[in-house]
Design an enzyme around this catalytic site. Structure first.
Site, PDB file in Angstrom:
ATOM      1  CD  GLN A   1      -2.837  -1.304   0.228  1.00 29.91           C
ATOM      2  OE1 GLN A   1      -3.779  -0.653  -0.129  1.00 29.91           O
ATOM      3  NE2 GLN A   1      -2.671  -2.418  -0.477  1.00 29.91           N
TER       4      GLN A   1
ATOM      5  N   GLY B   1     -11.937   3.247   3.090  1.00 33.04           N
ATOM      6  CA  GLY B   1     -10.972   2.102   2.502  1.00 33.04           C
ATOM      7  C   GLY B   1      -9.973   3.111   1.505  1.00 33.04           C
ATOM      8  CG  HIS B   2      -7.148   0.423  -0.447  1.00 31.44           C
ATOM      9  ND1 HIS B   2      -6.248  -0.233  -0.613  1.00 31.44           N
ATOM     10  CD2 HIS B   2      -8.263   0.084  -1.084  1.00 31.44           C
ATOM     11  CE1 HIS B   2      -6.858  -1.490  -1.262  1.00 31.44           C
ATOM     12  NE2 HIS B   2      -8.120  -1.255  -1.427  1.00 31.44           N
ATOM     13  CG  ASN B   3      -6.874   3.389  -3.797  1.00 27.34           C
ATOM     14  OD1 ASN B   3      -5.834   3.907  -3.006  1.00 27.34           O
ATOM     15  ND2 ASN B   3      -6.859   2.536  -4.652  1.00 27.34           N
TER      16      ASN B   3
ATOM     17  CB  SER C   1     -11.025   2.631  -5.952  1.00 20.29           C
ATOM     18  OG  SER C   1      -9.760   2.163  -5.505  1.00 20.29           O
TER      19      SER C   1
END
Lengths: 341, 341, 341
Positions: free
Chosen positions: C209, C250-252, C270
């Site tokens: 990550q 969450g990521h992004n 995302s």
């Protein structure tokens, strides 16, 4: 390129070396000698970057990408822009992971026990561990070699932690046995009392919680997740299972190997799941259920009945996926008809 | 038997003594002199163990159990295997809890204020308290006798904590008054600002949160749960109420006595519930609702309207339980018909 | 009146001064010279208190209130009890906030670096910061002027924190850049690994990550909330966005400016939202979605498709709000018919 304040970058590497370490085949015309400096998302990659296409939602970004090379399934290779070197595989995300690790190996902060850590004299800490400031390691605890205990993490008496484990800061571990290569993110709470009460109008009586939490190898446990210890049996997390942030796991739950539990999911007490079960985000399982190997629970589903192996369920209360969508379609048609009147 | 690394075991005790302390009646042929060494689940119990049958899902385990004695309702006694001594009661889980406590009394770690705790000179700490390393006790705080403050827990200025309270590690307590015999699990956050903003296109303006959190006696608050302080009125948790892990309680919420709030439930601001209300896991209440005594909210329900006393609701948006199941049945029949065409 | 153990009160102020600072117009007969001592809820206010009416659910409390003055919309002024001074505005909650701040200015604990804080020599801490006991400030960290870092908060190497930031106790900040005037409540976890795995029967492989978390100005992040860093792109929280307790991001994920994310909501990896999007409590977004400016997601909704700008959705799976209620109505009618048979 990753921010150099946070991530180290090594390289460059040749395309041929990267293909070898990621087990990918080079597409036509790709030169194995060509050098690459790093990885980047499709829409930000430059000529010396490797990118990847996995989710087809990003097909347009793939077509327009300036990435010098891209990991992609053979079936999607035709959509590549001219001049892009292709690295072909049926599992592009896994191959990309290997390439990203090559350029950005995970940092290994130096081993050592901080002067402000407090290790009980009866505890045993293996070779090359890193114990950060304020970590508390209780009586008779064992910590395996090369493990890392984050700042202010508190490890209760008798806990066992395997080798190459990474525990983030601010975690609480009690009444548990942790395997090897486990990652526990900051603020996770493992091993507290389960929510076991004999309810009654004269007061709810706490039932002693006499089990443990057993965590297998290669498990990941997300930030601020909570795993209660067993009431008599143990709470068990099988090897290779990955648990996301803010997940709740009740007492006596048993998860098999390789399960994936997405964020904010809750598993109520005594529910047992087999291997490779997928729990979508915010899904909830009632207690005392049996969930078969390879079952899949869609996000936000509420499961009140056993799920046979391999079945996908969705909805609250959850239904087999086809049944659910048939109901949605019927209801939508009826409402439309009504709206048309 | 519970893992001796984590749990102390005393005994043995005679069946007669155990029947007396658990208020159970011995079944025919059970010898009061017979000695028992501990408790165990039905499927793992041996001849010198006491087990229990409460949830009928475990009837088969009961029939096949090797437990020497079992706590059970008279109505289910007929299903017992031959030779098993029966301890009869209408509330087997409560009786079992008493027996388990007898064999495994909760440990009382020694009293004392750790040298690494930081107690403000103006704070008052009662007799026989245990204050663990790194705990911070702010100005004018009072902690009642025999209370236990876990490692790294931070108690803000002016907070009052009753007697025999147990606060786990890593908790944050601010702007709150805590009763007697309260248990707060690790990572709980009590008394931070409520989520009160005057929303607007030019920026969301924080509204000062000027109330407190009032926690009654015998309350339990789960790991990583969050309870915001009131905005002007107080947030109130009635005596005997049990709150599970990762529960969110918004500003000005009032919970009556003996409520049970299962994990990951959220109560929005200014909602008021009476006594003995049950909130199933992952349920959510909108704000400014009134929920009557003894109401029951099924797991994952989303409540957008007041609930009268005694009513059970389910679904999102939640409906009275019969109405909900009738809708489910109708929809299921329609979809089946469609599928049959 | 707020509990003086927790809140300081200044004043009194004249009604005229309060009207000026809150941008309200005095109703007929209200004397600008009249003095007021503080604020209180409608049902507890006395003659020298200012209260407010925003949510019409509290109309009865307004009619019966003893408050000496009340902030209210002109349209609701007619419901006031006799003798109550009115402060008229179209945004009573915002005006009330300004008045409450005047009586109860937020405390500013003294600046200073506690002897038990640990600041890396390469870190830069601005003027008039407050760094509490046990806070850890890593290598190359910068903390802007007048910022406040709570007890035991851990700030990882390379993190940047703006001016006038308030970070509560027990937070973990890694791989992130934080703007000015940001408030982070206790136990928030920012910047840990996203939940990114290449799944497979031979084991789930962690994908490195390599992104960050970028938090704009004037953001609020709730207690025990979790925000994962990006996988390659960054996770971005736009300026003025307010995030409640126990939210998972969450990521992004990219959130625009001025979004409001109510407690226990989850945004999967995302997903991108525009400006001024409202996410009701316990709502969940699937990954890789696009949510337009000003969209509104009702509480507990499960969003699996893009939402156009300005649209309100509800349900799981979420539908445009009219469609949802039409379905609910149709189903209710069918079930009723069935029940009547």
């Amino acid at each position: 390129m990753p921010d150099s304040r946070f991530f180290a970058t090594v390289g460059p590497f040749s395309l041929g070396d990267l293909a070898a370490l990621s087990d990918t085949a080079l597409g036509d015309g790709a030169s194995p000698e060509r050098l690459f400096a790093g990885v980047a998302p499709l829409d930000r990659a430059e000529l010396d970057h490797i990118s990847f296409l996995d989710n087809l939602k990003y097909r347009a970004e793939f077509r327009d990408s300036r990435a010098g090379a891209c990991v992609v399934r053979p079936a999607h290779a035709a959509g590549a822009p001219e001049g892009m070197a292709l690295m072909l595989t049926e599992d592009p995300y896994r191959a990309f992971a290997a390439i990203a690790v090559a350029f950005h190996p995970a940092p290994r902060p130096p081993a050592g026990i901080d002067a402000l850590a407090r290790i009980d004299p009866s505890a045993s800490v293996g070779a090359d561990c890193r114990i950060e400031p304020g970590a508390i390691v209780g009586a008779r605890v064992t910590v395996g070699a090369r493990s890392h205990i984050g700042a202010y993490t508190v490890i209760g008496d008798g806990v066992t932690i395997g080798e190459d484990v990474h525990v983030g800061s601010h975690c609480t571990l009690q009444y548990c046995l942790i395997g090897d290569r486990v990652t526990i993110h900051p603020g996770a709470r493992i091993g507290q009392d389960g929510f076991g009460f004999a309810l009654g109008p004269a007061g709810h009586l706490k039932v002693p919680q006499l089990g443990r939490v057993i965590v297998g190898d290669d498990v990941e446990i997300g930030a601020n997740a909570t795993i209660d210890r067993g009431a008599g049996p143990d709470t068990v997390i099988g090897s290779g299972t990955k648990i996301d942030n803010l997940v709740q796991i009740g007492h006596n739950v048993q998860l098999g190997r390789g399960c994936v539990v997405v964020a904010q999911t809750g598993l109520s007490g005594s529910t047992k799941a087999g291997d490779m079960v997928l729990f979508g985000g915010q899904s909830g399982m009632a207690g005392h259920l049996s969930i078969g190997d390879g079952a899949r629970v869609a996000a936000q589903s509420g499961v009140f009945r056993d799920i046979p192996a391999g079945q996908t369920v969705i909805g609250s209360p959850a239904l087999p996926v086809k049944e659910f969508w048939r109901q949605i379609a019927v209801l939508s048609r009826l409402a439309k008809k009504k709206g048309d009147q």
